[in-house]
Scaffold this motif. Structure first.
Motif, short mmCIF file in Angstrom:
data_model
loop_
_atom_site.label_atom_id
_atom_site.label_comp_id
_atom_site.label_asym_id
_atom_site.label_seq_id
_atom_site.Cartn_x
_atom_site.Cartn_y
_atom_site.Cartn_z
N GLN A 10 0.83 -1.20 0.00
CA GLN A 10 0.00 0.00 0.00
C GLN A 10 0.87 1.26 0.00
O GLN A 10 1.74 1.43 0.86
N VAL A 11 0.63 2.11 -0.97
CA VAL A 11 1.45 3.31 -1.10
C VAL A 11 0.82 4.45 -0.29
O VAL A 11 -0.39 4.62 -0.28
N ILE A 12 1.65 5.22 0.40
CA ILE A 12 1.15 6.36 1.16
C ILE A 12 1.42 7.64 0.37
O ILE A 12 2.56 7.91 0.00
N PRO A 13 0.38 8.40 0.08
CA PRO A 13 0.57 9.57 -0.80
C PRO A 13 1.48 10.63 -0.19
O PRO A 13 1.69 10.66 1.02
N ALA A 14 2.01 11.49 -1.05
CA ALA A 14 2.88 12.59 -0.61
C ALA A 14 2.14 13.44 0.41
O ALA A 14 0.91 13.50 0.43
N ARG A 15 2.95 14.12 1.28
CA ARG A 15 2.32 14.97 2.29
C ARG A 15 1.82 16.26 1.65
O ARG A 15 2.48 16.83 0.79
N GLU A 16 0.67 16.71 2.09
CA GLU A 16 0.12 17.96 1.57
C GLU A 16 0.94 19.14 2.10
O GLU A 16 1.64 19.01 3.09
N GLY A 17 0.77 20.29 1.46
CA GLY A 17 1.36 21.52 2.00
C GLY A 17 2.72 21.85 1.40
O GLY A 17 3.15 21.23 0.43
N ASN A 18 3.36 22.86 1.99
CA ASN A 18 4.64 23.33 1.47
C ASN A 18 5.79 22.43 1.91
O ASN A 18 5.80 21.94 3.01
N HIS A 19 6.73 22.25 1.02
CA HIS A 19 7.92 21.49 1.37
C HIS A 19 9.14 22.28 0.95
O HIS A 19 9.10 23.02 -0.02
N ASN A 20 10.23 22.04 1.66
CA ASN A 20 11.48 22.71 1.29
C ASN A 20 12.07 22.15 0.00
O ASN A 20 12.96 22.74 -0.58
N LEU A 21 11.62 20.98 -0.37
CA LEU A 21 12.06 20.41 -1.66
C LEU A 21 10.82 19.90 -2.36
O LEU A 21 10.38 18.78 -2.12
N HIS A 22 10.25 20.78 -3.17
CA HIS A 22 8.96 20.41 -3.72
C HIS A 22 9.06 19.53 -4.94
O HIS A 22 8.45 18.47 -5.01
N ASP A 23 9.86 19.96 -5.89
CA ASP A 23 9.92 19.20 -7.14
C ASP A 23 11.18 18.34 -7.17
O ASP A 23 12.23 18.77 -7.64
N TYR A 24 11.06 17.15 -6.66
CA TYR A 24 12.21 16.25 -6.51
C TYR A 24 12.90 16.01 -7.85
O TYR A 24 14.11 16.20 -7.98
N GLU A 25 12.15 15.58 -8.85
CA GLU A 25 12.76 15.21 -10.13
C GLU A 25 13.47 16.39 -10.77
O GLU A 25 14.61 16.26 -11.23
N LYS A 26 12.81 17.53 -10.76
CA LYS A 26 13.40 18.70 -11.41
C LYS A 26 14.66 19.16 -10.66
O LYS A 26 15.67 19.49 -11.28
N THR A 27 14.59 19.14 -9.35
CA THR A 27 15.75 19.56 -8.56
C THR A 27 16.92 18.62 -8.82
O THR A 27 18.06 19.05 -8.99
N ARG A 28 16.64 17.34 -8.84
CA ARG A 28 17.71 16.36 -9.10
C ARG A 28 18.43 16.63 -10.41
O ARG A 28 19.64 16.51 -10.51
N GLU A 29 17.65 17.02 -11.41
CA GLU A 29 18.26 17.26 -12.73
C GLU A 29 19.18 18.47 -12.74
O GLU A 29 20.23 18.44 -13.36
N SER A 30 18.76 19.52 -12.03
CA SER A 30 19.50 20.78 -12.17
C SER A 30 20.46 21.04 -11.01
O SER A 30 21.28 21.95 -11.07
N PHE A 31 20.39 20.24 -9.94
CA PHE A 31 21.11 20.58 -8.71
C PHE A 31 22.61 20.31 -8.81
O PHE A 31 23.05 19.32 -9.38
N SER A 32 23.38 21.21 -8.21
CA SER A 32 24.79 20.89 -7.97
C SER A 32 25.13 21.39 -6.57
O SER A 32 24.57 22.38 -6.09
N TRP A 33 26.06 20.68 -5.90
CA TRP A 33 26.43 21.08 -4.54
C TRP A 33 27.01 22.49 -4.51
O TRP A 33 26.93 23.18 -3.50
N GLU A 34 27.58 22.93 -5.64
CA GLU A 34 28.12 24.28 -5.73
C GLU A 34 27.04 25.32 -5.41
O GLU A 34 27.29 26.30 -4.72
#
Ligand code: 6R9
Length: 571
Positions: free
Chosen positions: A4-28
């Motif tokens: 059984q999958v538990i849906p994402a939490r509602e509301g604001n998150h400090n990291l909202h778009d996981y996939e997009k952030t992963r693509e563009s993120f660098s530790w720099e």
């Protein structure tokens, strides 16, 4: 398996778009938030404490909300900054310098945190020791690190084998009526006389700050060495994973003797200037709930073993407390059972977010994020900036749904930079550019990672890593024990318990009293959590022809499993 999958939490998150952030993120990118990005002046103690103490809006905020059965205290960022300055001056007075190892052997208290940051402020390397360690565990670590200064309390000083520590110059004792010995320094006397001003030692991002000893399957515990640069990842994960915001009240139950207690019990919340709850002493379910209620904790980071105890103590205990402030719950250290997640949804109406990482990795790597679905039983997905995979023994990636070595593409900001005094051990972690964790896992088609077990013999009891070799060595020191083999045996609450198989020397009879005596011997020599909960006397211990104990075989026998390949077994 609970699918059984538990849906994402509602509301604001400090990291909202996981996939997009992963693509563009660098530790720099993340470095831009730190003062040293402009000034070039680095020290994690500055970023975690002094920066807030210098900020008029932040200086009077409670940094540390401390409580123990005996004591309660609230410490602001300004006070913690001044107290750690004083301690830095004390260390300087006794000729302690950048790079020196300064160890802390004490229970959690406001003094601990002042001392800890004092050590970092002079550029020295802090070595926190778990308060339950007994003489041998203390000796191994202080000897290997060649510690110069130890900070401890009168209750623990007897466990420090002072005659066997030639490099230890001074012992700073936090207590009243400190004995007058040449090596001893009276903490309160020195602190009273010390200045609140200290000009912090600016270091390099790659300079050392922390040594955490951890157990492997062979040899003595290894000193895992971390550098100031780790702050980048502590800071990132404090936002993304702990989901911390300015007004949160955060509690991490881990002792600073373990990595969770430093990375996430000290650095992560304070790098964000968040109020950090610390509770000393041992916990019962009532203590946990009470601490959450009294402090109005909003974010709680704990371990499966604690959560399983809460589940088993039942609804009546929970119903006594108001936990309405709690909004985010996380777990680390051992597999998080799907049933516990189901309990969390029902009893607390909260998702429990599993996180996977290790002493060696310095910070969280594979996690369940608020903005992602939880697949109960899965550790989640790698954070942005981290590449995780499953590899074979040559370091080649293998396809989804196949079990193999859980591996991380090296390096990353919080990764250990060496094993103290053991370069070959350090190098042995890396194959073909991958850090190979020692855990087995698989990755599914959706990119979720599923923990399967440890590939070595390391035991995980109540979330604490115990090396079987250490326990076996201690057992052999008992006059009755001829041979010993130690395994982890599955346990519904503790994850694993330690079971020891021993053979007896001639002249000793197997009896309850003898086994209890041996158990106590390990407990008082090493530590309570390393003492075998079960013991069995055998006629012989299975060994390979080269003399290695075949723990795998002991385990198969114990669990009634097929014994597999026994061709290397000694006749
Ligand atoms: C942070 C910490 C590391 C070992 C690790 C693994 C086990 C940690 C886990 C987990 C399953 C998780 N472990 N997190 N197993 N699910 N979410 O615990 O460090 O004490 O070095 O232990 O703990 O086996 O390799 P450490």
């Amino acid at each position: 398996m609970d699918m059984q999958v538990i849906p994402a939490r509602e509301g604001n998150h400090n990291l909202h778009d996981y996939e997009k952030t992963r693509e563009s993120f660098s530790w720099e990118d993340m470095k831009k938030d730190f003062s040293w990005n402009e000034t070039g002046k680095v020290n994690i103690a500055y970023e975690a404490i002094d920066r807030h103490a210098k900020n008029p809006k932040k200086k009077d905020k409670v940094a540390l909300a401390y409580s123990s059965p005996e004591r309660e205290e609230k410490v602001t960022f300004e006070t913690l900054s001044k107290e750690s300055n004083k301690f830095a001056n004390v260390l300087k007075k006794y000729n302690t310098n950048k790079g020196d190892r300064v160890f802390l052997f004490m229970s959690r208290s406001p003094e601990f945190y002042a001392a800890f940051f004092g050590i970092l402020k002079i550029g020295a390397i802090a070595g926190p020791l778990f308060e339950a360690f007994m003489e041998q565990a203390v000796r191994d670590r202080l000897q290997d690190s060649e510690a110069k200064i130890l900070i401890t309390t009168p209750e623990l000083i007897d466990r420090v084998p002072q005659d066997e520590l030639p490099n230890l110059e001074k012992i700073i004792i936090i207590g009243n009526n400190v004995e007058n010995k040449e090596r001893y320094i009276d903490y309160y006397q020195e602190m009273d006389a010390a200045s609140e001003e200290f000009s912090i030692e600016w270091v390099d991002l790659e300079d050392g700050m922390l040594l955490h000893y951890t157990s492997g399957s062979t040899g003595k515990p290894k000193g895992v060495y971390h550098v100031h640069n780790a702050m980048i990842q502590h800071y990132a994960t404090a936002q993304w994973v702990l989901d911390l915001k300015e007004d949160d009240v955060y509690w991490c139950t881990a002792d600073p003797g373990w990595v969770t207690g430093t990375s996430y019990g000290i650095f992560a919340p304070w790098l964000l200037g968040v109020t950090n709850v610390v509770r000393g002493g041992r916990f019962t379910p009532d203590d946990w709930y009470q601490t959450l209620e009294e402090n109005k904790v909003t974010v709680w980071y704990t371990a499966p073993t604690a959560l399983r105890r809460l589940v088993s103590c039942g609804q009546e205990v929970l119903d006594k407390y108001d936990l309405s402030q709690l909004r985010h719950l996380l777990s680390v250290g051992e597999p998080l059972n799907p049933e516990v997640i189901t309990w969390g949804m029902k009893a607390l109406n909260l998702r429990i977010h599993d996180t996977w990482w290790m002493t060696e990795t310095g910070a969280q790597l594979i996690v369940n994020l608020p903005s992602l679905e939880i697949h109960p039983g899965s550790m989640g997905k790698p954070i942005p900036g981290i590449e995780a995979s499953i590899v074979d023994n040559e370091g080649n990636e293998i396809p989804p749904n196949q079990m193999g070595n859980l591996a991380i593409k090296a390096p990353w900001p919080a990764m250990m930079r060496k094993i103290w005094n053991n370069q070959s051990k350090y190098e042995s972690y890396f194959i073909n550019g991958w850090y190979v964790s020692g855990d087995s896992a698989y990755k599914d088609e959706d990119g979720y990672f599923w923990f399967q077990g440890r590939l070595d013999d390391v035991i995980n009891t109540s979330g604490e890593r115990v090396g079987p070799f250490e326990v076996e060595s201690k057992l052999l020191e008992h006059p009755a024990v001829a041979e010993a083999g130690v395994i982890g045996k599955p346990d519904p609450v503790r994850g694993e318990i330690i079971k020891a198989f021993i053979t007896l020397n001639a002249g000793y009879e197997n009896s309850e009293e003898l086994l209890e005596d041996i158990r106590k011997f390990v407990k008082t020599g090493l530590s309570a959590h390393a003492a075998p909960r079960e013991m069995e006397v055998k006629d012989s211990i299975p060994k390979t022809r080269s003399g290695k104990i075949m723990r795998r075989l002991l385990k198969s026998w114990e669990l009634g499993l097929p014994t597999g390949d026994t061709s290397t077994l000694e006749e």
